[in-house]
Enzyme design. Structure first.
Site, short mmCIF file in Angstrom:
data_model
loop_
_atom_site.label_atom_id
_atom_site.label_comp_id
_atom_site.label_asym_id
_atom_site.label_seq_id
_atom_site.Cartn_x
_atom_site.Cartn_y
_atom_site.Cartn_z
N LYS A 22 0.68 -1.06 -0.05
CA LYS A 22 0.13 -0.04 -0.48
C LYS A 22 0.73 1.37 -0.21
CE LYS A 22 -1.63 1.63 4.08
NZ LYS A 22 -1.51 3.03 3.90
N ASN A 23 1.58 1.51 1.03
CA ASN A 23 1.92 2.68 0.69
C ASN A 23 3.60 2.89 -0.24
OD1 ASN A 23 1.35 2.85 3.24
ND2 ASN A 23 3.33 2.54 4.42
N ARG A 91 -4.81 10.40 5.03
CA ARG A 91 -3.48 11.58 4.98
C ARG A 91 -2.16 11.63 4.00
NH1 ARG A 91 -0.65 12.61 7.66
NH2 ARG A 91 -0.32 14.09 8.58
N CYS A 115 -5.17 13.10 13.35
CA CYS A 115 -5.26 11.67 13.18
C CYS A 115 -5.01 11.44 14.69
CB CYS A 115 -4.79 10.77 12.28
SG CYS A 115 -2.95 9.93 12.59
N ARG A 120 1.22 14.44 13.49
CA ARG A 120 0.96 14.46 12.12
C ARG A 120 1.60 15.80 11.19
NH1 ARG A 120 -0.48 8.09 10.56
NH2 ARG A 120 0.98 8.07 9.25
N VAL A 122 2.87 18.83 8.25
CA VAL A 122 3.91 18.09 7.07
C VAL A 122 4.51 19.59 6.50
CG1 VAL A 122 2.00 17.60 6.01
CG2 VAL A 122 1.96 19.26 5.92
N ASP A 123 5.16 20.21 8.39
CA ASP A 123 6.30 21.06 8.17
C ASP A 123 7.10 20.99 7.31
OD1 ASP A 123 6.60 19.80 10.11
OD2 ASP A 123 8.23 20.91 10.68
N ASP A 303 4.71 1.06 12.41
CA ASP A 303 3.71 0.10 12.30
C ASP A 303 3.51 -1.41 12.41
OD1 ASP A 303 2.90 2.33 10.72
OD2 ASP A 303 3.46 1.55 8.96
N ARG A 395 -8.46 0.00 5.53
CA ARG A 395 -7.80 0.68 4.19
C ARG A 395 -6.17 0.67 3.91
NH1 ARG A 395 -5.89 5.18 8.46
NH2 ARG A 395 -4.52 5.23 6.39
C1 UD1 Z 1 4.55 7.08 6.95
C2 UD1 Z 1 3.38 5.69 6.80
C3 UD1 Z 1 3.22 5.34 7.32
C4 UD1 Z 1 4.30 5.51 8.82
C5 UD1 Z 1 5.18 6.12 9.27
C6 UD1 Z 1 6.27 5.94 9.91
C7 UD1 Z 1 2.49 5.99 4.19
C8 UD1 Z 1 1.34 6.28 3.59
N1 UD1 Z 1 2.75 5.99 5.14
O1 UD1 Z 1 3.69 7.97 6.98
O2 UD1 Z 1 2.83 4.25 7.48
O3 UD1 Z 1 3.77 4.53 9.75
O4 UD1 Z 1 5.50 6.87 7.64
O5 UD1 Z 1 7.38 4.72 8.77
O6 UD1 Z 1 4.17 6.12 3.79
N2 UD1 Z 1 6.82 14.73 10.52
C9 UD1 Z 1 6.98 16.19 11.33
N3 UD1 Z 1 6.57 16.95 9.83
C10 UD1 Z 1 5.98 16.47 9.03
C11 UD1 Z 1 6.06 14.71 8.74
C12 UD1 Z 1 6.78 14.47 9.67
O7 UD1 Z 1 7.23 16.08 12.37
O8 UD1 Z 1 6.25 17.83 7.85
C13 UD1 Z 1 7.40 13.19 11.79
C14 UD1 Z 1 5.95 12.94 11.78
O9 UD1 Z 1 5.01 13.89 13.26
C15 UD1 Z 1 6.29 11.35 12.76
C16 UD1 Z 1 7.56 11.78 11.85
O10 UD1 Z 1 8.00 12.46 11.67
O11 UD1 Z 1 6.80 11.83 13.86
C17 UD1 Z 1 7.73 10.90 10.73
O12 UD1 Z 1 6.76 10.18 10.13
P1 UD1 Z 1 6.11 9.89 8.25
O13 UD1 Z 1 7.35 9.17 7.93
O14 UD1 Z 1 6.42 11.49 7.86
O15 UD1 Z 1 5.01 9.44 8.44
P2 UD1 Z 1 4.05 9.47 6.68
O16 UD1 Z 1 4.86 9.25 6.39
O17 UD1 Z 1 2.98 9.87 7.32
#
Ligand code: UD1
Length: 419
Positions: A22-23, A91, A115, A120, A122-123, A303, A395
């Site tokens: 999926k990812n 997301r 969530c 989480r 997206v900065d 995960d 999902r």
């Molecule tokens: C992806 C996976 C999810 C998995 C996660 C961590 C997909 C679609 N989803 O989620 O299944 O649990 O990786 O392996 O691939 N963060 C920030 N700012 C940002 C981005 C991230 O602070 O702009 C933080 C997040 O809050 C978290 C950490 O970075 O604490 C890692 O998150 P991230 O790797 O971004 O997770 P996703 O990509 O959302």
């Protein structure tokens, strides 16, 4: 809403085949936006998140033939806008931001919001795109990004972010000049996206390491690609088989991508035998508790934390499970406690004590992986377990009840029980 009813206590036996990841599929489907022609994605799992992505691409003006395991996408007259109704369902919709901006010069994407497993933000995605020259503002819950042409630059992520790295890979692939991404996520899904982008004509080196170099191109071509197997689905069946006991062959396991989990399973006394492209799981006798700390790849995947916790409930001794990736990822603990699990949470660490037996009862799924952990708990529990709100499970797991049923588990889907 559907629920899953499990009559526990049966050992599992037989074979189960892992579906496409999926990812990996989600960013690759979004990468179709980077070219004009029709791309073909194969080995796509039949999941709700894939349907949502198909809908999102269609809403923006792509022709989408979403018939997993194949999905065809052809961008036509694209309106680069991702509405809240779809982003709130998933997301990962934020993955359209990079490609839309790079290909169409602007993007309007709803902010995903919080969530269950944490805020989480997206900065890092936005900071990276700004470094590439985008002007970004947020307005009424939407990110509005503009750049007539992105320019290559250096981006240093504050933390390795999977979708953040993926968004910047897609943006950098069409930027003018060279982009260097530092402190990148090293997950196999990032490598898989880079593979696809290179098929499209991008020049990306270093995916799978902390530093990725991208030589931006003026245009990219459509692609034909079959998705790698889902390491988290594979890991979930390995843990389910270890927890329920028996003799199961999990087929199509990306063994190299699961080393941290396989090491912990072996350390806890589970026998794992490589068998062709699969892994045979056998459990004789007692399980030993082991400590686990989640971390970005190649560490123990966040995960898999919830599923592994169920296994540790059954192990002798006390297991310390620390979650370092997400701030609030123990939502399954109170539900497991309702089934008799003895787990104490202190900050980011759960102390999981041996439980003589879990009792079936009604529990509520709170997020995708938590749902899988409750299903596994149901398999080992005495009596009947009803896992409510399994839309989370849908999902991310393709026909889980059928796959478990084929292994001899007594699992049925109850339709519409939560209105
Ligand atoms: C992806 C996976 C999810 C998995 C996660 C961590 C997909 C679609 N989803 O989620 O299944 O649990 O990786 O392996 O691939 N963060 C920030 N700012 C940002 C981005 C991230 O602070 O702009 C933080 C997040 O809050 C978290 C950490 O970075 O604490 C890692 O998150 P991230 O790797 O971004 O997770 P996703 O990509 O959302």
């Amino acid at each position: 809403m559907d629920g899953i009813r499990i009559r526990g206590g049966r050992a599992l036996s037989g074979r189960v085949r892992v579906s496409g990841s999926k990812n990996a599929a989600l960013p690759i489907l979004c990468a179709t936006l980077l070219s004009d022609g029709e791309s073909l994605v194969r080995n796509v799992p039949d999941l709700r998140d894939i349907g949502t992505t198909g809908q999102l691409l269609e809403t923006m003006g792509c022709s989408v033939a979403c018939a997993p395991p194949t999905v065809r996408v052809k961008p036509n007259d694209v309106t680069p806008e991702a509405p809240y109704e779809l982003v709130k369902q998933m997301r990962a919709s934020v993955l359209v931001l990079g490609p839309l901006l790079a290909r169409y010069g602007r993007a309007k994407v709803s902010l995903p919001g919080g969530c269950q497993i944490g805020s989480r933000p997206v900065d890092q995605h936005l900071k990276g795109l700004e470094a590439l020259g985008a002007t970004i503002r947020t307005d009424h819950g939407y990110v509005l990004a503009e750049a007539s042409r992105l320019r290559g630059a250096e981006v240093v992520f504050d933390m390795p972010t999977v979708t953040g790295t993926e968004n910047l890979l897609m943006a950098g692939a069409l930027a003018k000049g060279r982009t260097t991404l530092v402190n990148c996520a090293r997950e196999p899904e990032v490598i898989e996206l880079a593979r696809v982008l290179n098929k499209m004509g991008a020049k990306i080196r270093g995916a799978g390491t902390p530093v990725i170099e991208i030589e931006g191109q003026d245009e990219l071509a459509p692609f034909d690609h079959a998705i790698i197997p889902d390491r988290i689905e594979a890991g979930t069946y390995l843990v389910a088989a270890a927890a329920a006991g028996g003799d199961v062959l999990v087929e199509n396991v990306p063994v190299d991508d699961l080393e941290a989990l396989l090491a912990k399973l072996r350390a806890s006394g589970v026998t794992l035998e490589p068998d062709g492209s699969g892994v045979r799981v056998l459990r004789h006798g007692r399980l030993r508790s082991v400590d686990v700390t989640t971390s970005p790849h190649p560490g123990f995947p966040t995960d898999m934390q919830a599923q592994f916790m169920v296994l540790m409930c059954m192990a002798e001794g006390t297991s310390r499970i620390s979650e370092t990736v997400f701030e609030n990822r123990f939502m399954h603990v109170p539900e497991l406690a309702r089934m008799g699990a003895d787990i104490e949470v202190q900050g980011h660490t759960a102390f999981v004590k041996h439980t003589a037996r879990l009792d079936g009862t009604e529990v509520m799924a709170t997020d995708l992986r938590a749902s899988a952990s409750l299903v596994i708990a149901g398999l080992v529990a005495e009596g009947e377990t009803l896992v409510r709100r399994v839309y989370h499970l849908d999902r991310g797991y393709e026909r889980m009840e059928e796959k478990l049923g084929a292994l001899g588990a007594d699992v049925t889907r109850e339709r519409g029980i939560d209105g």
